[in-house]
Each structure stands twice: as structure tokens, then as C-alpha cells.
Write a protein that holds these residues in place. Structure first.
Motif: not given
Length: 295
Positions: A33-49
Motif C-alpha cells: 500500500a505504501h511501496m514507493e514511500t517505503l522502498l522507492g519502488v512503484r507497485f505493479l502486482a501482488s501474488e503474481y502467478s
């Protein structure tokens, strides 16, 4: 977290005890939910098969500030398998570049997809803790791997601590890296600018053992878990460095520091530092350290 104690100083000073998440999914959902703030990474997908043949699911997929693909794997506590699991998925990712770029295009647009940096795919492992064997293991791999320890404090505080950070690719001695920087600068500018570029490179790499350097066409990024400095190729009489320091916290000096928040420039960071002489590099040391600490 390792040696860190947190205290509430309102009224009587009381210690805020740290704890692990109830379940792994709690850590994952918070970071995603806060990946860019915490890690400097833009979130793309969760649980990607990864498909029926490979038979896996990547916890989180993202794209970092420099365009490098990122896999994030989570464990609630200590798990010896988290690194091997992440490397397993990282190998799959490298073999499925077109699929990843299609995902980036769908989520972030055509421009982001065209600038994916495949020379440095990253694995970030977030867990309650790691063993000394984990730290040793990542140093034996030629992949970019970050081990990040988390702790929850009270009801609304999250702590992240980088335990180990290793850049991918062939390991090169620091002296050789400085010489490479100097040779590159000589091809474009004078010997004095080559020396200046070398001094900046040495200063930024020397801030800590966990500093990784990422080469992009228009800038060189210096990174802990996220970028803390971006250095552009030397100009005729100056070298531009962009730092993750809030310009509002700095007494700006014309010709030396500039607020570039909201202005287009290569690399990341809102504070521009203009370096012309070795003395300027010395003047910038406190700013370098502040940006490194913020990362």
C-alpha cells in the motif's frame, strides 16, 4: 530491530515495545500500500502467478526509481528459504522479460515500459530477522539483493532496517571503479573534471558498505535501499548531483545548491548541488550524509 529501542517521550517516558506481524500477509499488505514511500519502488502486482509450469506466485512485483525490475518477498519471522525462493522467482523474471514489460506498460504506461533496466533486476527480502548465514549467502550471489528487517511498534509505527545490500554484476575493486569513472570523464571533459567526478564517486561510495551504484544513460544513481544521490555526466565547468534532501531544510546558496522540486531533471532528488572544485565536494559532504541517512 537490532539494538534499536523506541520511547514515547510524552509525559512519563515509556518504551514502545516492538513486535512481529500476526501473519505474513499483514506485512505484505502494508508495504504494498505504501511501496514507493517505503522502498522507492512503484507497485505493479501482488501474488503474481508464474504459470502452471513454473508453479509459483511472486509476493510483489515493482519497478524502482531507476527502472530496475523488483521482486519483493516477505516472511513474518526468520525463514532460511526466503532468499532461495526469491532467487528462484528472479530467474523466472529474467526469462520472461516481455511479460514483465507488458505488465509495466499496462500499469505505468509505454514510456516506463521502454525504459526498463534489465542490467540490474533486484530482489528485496523483508522479514522479521535474518541469520548471519543469510547475510553471507547474499554476498556470494551476483544478483542485486537487499535484506530488510522489519518491526512494528505500538499500533501505527513501522521500522525498516537494511541488514545487507549487495549490487549485482561483476564485483570490481573501488580503485578500479574510480579509474573507470575518471576515464569516462576524460573522454568528454578536462582532467580537472575527471578528478572531480572521481572524488564525488569516492565520497558517495564511501558513505557505507551497503552503497550500490546503478548506471543509466543520463545519470549514475547511488543507492541504499532507494536512491540517495544521482550524478549527471560532467558539464564543461561543473558536475550536477541530485540528493534526497528537502530543500526547505537547507540554507540554499546561489551557484552551489538549488531547489529543483517540480522542475524536470535527470535522476531523482529535489536538491541540486553544483560542484566545480574539490572544495565544493568537501562543502557537500554534510548534504551527502544527510541524503544517505534519509535513504
Amino acid at each position: 530491530m537490532s539494538g534499536l529501542r523506541l520511547f514515547n517521550t510524552k509525559g512519563d517516558v515509556t518504551e514502545v515495545t516492538s513486535r512481529l506481524a500476526e501473519v505474513e500477509a499483514d506485512v505484505q499488505s502494508l508495504v504494498e500500500a505504501h511501496m514507493e514511500t517505503l522502498l522507492g519502488v512503484r507497485f505493479l502486482a501482488s501474488e503474481y502467478s508464474t504459470g502452471p509450469v513454473h508453479g509459483g506466485r511472486i509476493d510483489s512485483l515493482g519497478l524502482d526509481e531507476n527502472g530496475s525490475p523488483v521482486i519483493v518477498e516477505y516472511k513474518r519471522g526468520v525463514d532460511a528459504g526466503v532468499i532461495n525462493q526469491g532467487l528462484f522467482y528472479l530467474s523466472w523474471l529474467v526469462d520472461h522479460r516481455a511479460e514483465f514489460e507488458h505488465l509495466v506498460r499496462d500499469r505505468l504506461g509505454v514510456m516506463a515500459a521502454s525504459q526498463v533496466l534489465w542490467s540490474g533486476p533486484r530482489l528485496i527480502c523483508i522479514a522479521g530477522d535474518f541469520t548471519r548465514y543469510d547475510v553471507h549467502a547474499v554476498r556470494e550471489h551476483r544478483r542485486s539483493i537487499d535484506l530488510v528487517r522489519y518491526r512494528l511498534f505500538g499500533s501505527d509505527l513501522l521500522g525498516l532496517e537494511t541488514v545487507a545490500s549487495v549490487s549485482g554484476g561483476t564485483r570490481v575493486a573501488r580503485q578500479a571503479r574510480r579509474q573507470a569513472v575518471a576515464r569516462a570523464a576524460v573522454g568528454v571533459q578536462s582532467a580537472s573534471m575527471a578528478e572531480l567526478a572521481s572524488a564525488v564517486d569516492e565520497a558517495l561510495l564511501g558513505l557505507g558498505d551497503g552503497v550500490n551504484r546503478v548506471e543509466r544513460k543520463m545519470y549514475r544513481a547511488y543507492q541504499r535501499l532507494r536512491n540517495f544521490a544521482c550524478v549527471c555526466p560532467p558539464q564543461r565547468s561543473k558536475l550536477l548531483v541530485y540528493l534526497k534532501v528537502d530543500p526547505k531544510d537547507v540554507d540554499l546558496v546561489p551557484g552551489f545548491t538549488r531547489d529543483v522540486s517540480g522542475l524536470g531533471h535527470h535522476g531523482t532528488g529535489d536538491l541540486e548541488v553544483q560542484l566545480r572544485t574539490p572544495r565544493d565536494v568537501e562543502r557537500a559532504q554534510d548534504l551527502f550524509r544527510a541524503s544517505y541517512a534519509a535513504a
